[in-house]
Scaffold this motif. Structure first.
Motif, PDB file in Angstrom:
ATOM      1  N   ILE A 135      -4.235  25.751  10.468  1.00  0.00           N
ATOM      2  CA  ILE A 135      -4.436  24.353  10.099  1.00  0.00           C
ATOM      3  C   ILE A 135      -5.712  23.853  10.767  1.00  0.00           C
ATOM      4  CG2 ILE A 135      -3.493  22.017  10.216  1.00  0.00           C
ATOM      5  CD1 ILE A 135      -0.720  23.257  10.136  1.00  0.00           C
ATOM      6  N   PRO A 136      -6.716  23.428   9.987  1.00  0.00           N
ATOM      7  CA  PRO A 136      -7.960  22.922  10.577  1.00  0.00           C
ATOM      8  C   PRO A 136      -7.700  21.660  11.397  1.00  0.00           C
ATOM      9  CG  PRO A 136      -8.224  23.393   8.233  1.00  0.00           C
ATOM     10  CD  PRO A 136      -6.757  23.443   8.525  1.00  0.00           C
ATOM     11  N   LEU A 137      -8.441  21.518  12.487  1.00  0.00           N
ATOM     12  CA  LEU A 137      -8.351  20.327  13.326  1.00  0.00           C
ATOM     13  C   LEU A 137      -9.473  19.382  12.917  1.00  0.00           C
ATOM     14  CD1 LEU A 137      -7.581  22.021  16.771  1.00  0.00           C
ATOM     15  CD2 LEU A 137      -5.983  21.181  15.037  1.00  0.00           C
ATOM     16  N   LEU A 138      -9.146  18.448  12.054  1.00  0.00           N
ATOM     17  CA  LEU A 138     -10.142  17.530  11.521  1.00  0.00           C
ATOM     18  C   LEU A 138     -10.381  16.395  12.504  1.00  0.00           C
ATOM     19  CD1 LEU A 138      -8.901  17.387   7.817  1.00  0.00           C
ATOM     20  CD2 LEU A 138     -10.605  18.904   8.852  1.00  0.00           C
ATOM     21  N   VAL A 139     -11.625  15.984  12.639  1.00  0.00           N
ATOM     22  CA  VAL A 139     -11.987  14.914  13.561  1.00  0.00           C
ATOM     23  C   VAL A 139     -12.869  13.902  12.845  1.00  0.00           C
ATOM     24  CG1 VAL A 139     -11.852  16.421  15.582  1.00  0.00           C
ATOM     25  CG2 VAL A 139     -14.030  16.130  14.401  1.00  0.00           C
ATOM     26  N   THR A 140     -12.905  12.717  13.416  1.00  0.00           N
ATOM     27  CA  THR A 140     -13.776  11.635  12.924  1.00  0.00           C
ATOM     28  C   THR A 140     -14.843  11.378  13.976  1.00  0.00           C
ATOM     29  OG1 THR A 140     -11.948  10.638  11.714  1.00  0.00           O
ATOM     30  CG2 THR A 140     -13.867   9.256  12.138  1.00  0.00           C
ATOM     31  N   ALA A 141     -16.090  11.328  13.566  1.00  0.00           N
ATOM     32  CA  ALA A 141     -17.178  11.125  14.516  1.00  0.00           C
ATOM     33  C   ALA A 141     -17.146   9.715  15.089  1.00  0.00           C
ATOM     34  CB  ALA A 141     -18.516  11.382  13.841  1.00  0.00           C
ATOM     35  N   PRO A 142     -17.423   9.561  16.385  1.00  0.00           N
ATOM     36  CA  PRO A 142     -17.544   8.226  16.974  1.00  0.00           C
ATOM     37  C   PRO A 142     -18.723   7.486  16.351  1.00  0.00           C
ATOM     38  CG  PRO A 142     -17.392   9.938  18.666  1.00  0.00           C
ATOM     39  CD  PRO A 142     -17.623  10.636  17.360  1.00  0.00           C
TER      40      PRO A 142
END
Length: 274
Positions: A124-131
């Motif tokens: 499962i990819p660990l998706l992130v949102t940029a600050p």
């Protein structure tokens, strides 16, 4: 009713009464040995290929489950060689591989070796949102390999991950939040859960606060021998590799192995699962 029949009836009644009031047997316990190891794409400190040494460590410790990070599959720098398949052949274990990125014509990610059959697994990819003011363009994609192992005494869920390596916690905190969400939603209730890998976070880091807040415990605490430093392998001065447990699972012993088969040293835990 004859005297013999009466005696048999009374004996059966006493037996049933005893069964009804007897305390339930305690849940069975089982011992599981777990290794956590970043293998640096199968390269030792001198840059030499050394999957046989990694396999020797696995066999020498008697590990039942081995959580590996930085694993190559058919990349140019590794032969190309299918490292998960090679390690499975050298150890005789089952293997699951989770691809996090494509690299040099092949795949790069995390892997699990298991003494027992692996019932199912997925990455499962660990998706992130940029600050604000940032982008995710130069960030390496990370993931968590989720596997269910058919161990004696019942299945075990294993989550193997490798968090962001940069100095910015913004990525790691989002990544571990996703790992914990996966642990809550992808694992059957009551199943023992292990979360481990190269977290790239020292003990005081907020990543560990999130794990503790979700009910997980650092397996090293209370059973580890030494300081748990795993990196760099030549002279370890930081602790960034971990195994977390939950529920009735407890750690009997834990140690860091003195090995230069990678730039990390491997961790070995002996656990009691109920």
């Amino acid at each position: 009713m004859t005297p013999l029949a009466r005696t048999l009836v009374l004996a059966l009644a006493a037996l049933l009464a005893g069964c009804a009031t007897a305390p339930p047997a305690p849940p069975a316990e089982r011992e599981v040995t777990v290794m956590v190891y970043n293998i640096r794409a199968g390269k030792d400190l001198a840059g030499g290929e050394n999957l046989p040494r990694v396999a020797e460590l696995v066999r020498g410790t008697g590990a039942d489950l081995v959580l590996l990070q930085e694993v190559d599959r058919n990349t140019q720098r590794s032969g190309p060689a299918d490292q998960p398949a090679v390690l499975a052949r050298l150890t005789g274990y089952s293997v699951a591989f989770g691809r996090t990125i494509g690299f040099q014509g092949g795949d790069f990610g995390v892997a699990l070796l298991s003494r027992w059959p692996i019932r199912r697994d997925t990455l499962i990819p660990l998706l992130v949102t940029a600050p604000p003011g940032r982008t995710t363009g130069n960030r390496e994609q990370r993931g968590v390999l989720v596997a269910v192992v058919d161990a004696p005494g019942g299945p075990i869920a294993v989550l193997d991950t490798h968090l962001d390596h940069t100095g910015d916690d913004a990525w790691r905190l989002q990544e571990i939040a996703t790992v914990l969400q996966v642990a809550r939603t992808a694992v059957e209730p009551g199943m023992p859960v292990l979360i481990g890998g190269d977290l790239n976070a020292r003990p005081e880091n907020a990543v560990h606060e999130q794990l503790r807040g979700a009910g997980f415990r650092d397996a090293w605490e209370g059973c580890g021998a030494g300081d748990a430093m795993t990196f760099p392998a030549s002279a370890p001065d930081r602790r960034i590799d971990y195994l977390y447990v939950t529920g009735a699972t407890r750690c009997e012993s834990a140690r860091v192995l003195p090995s230069d088969a990678s730039d990390h040293r491997p961790l070995v835990f002996r656990l009691r699962l109920r």
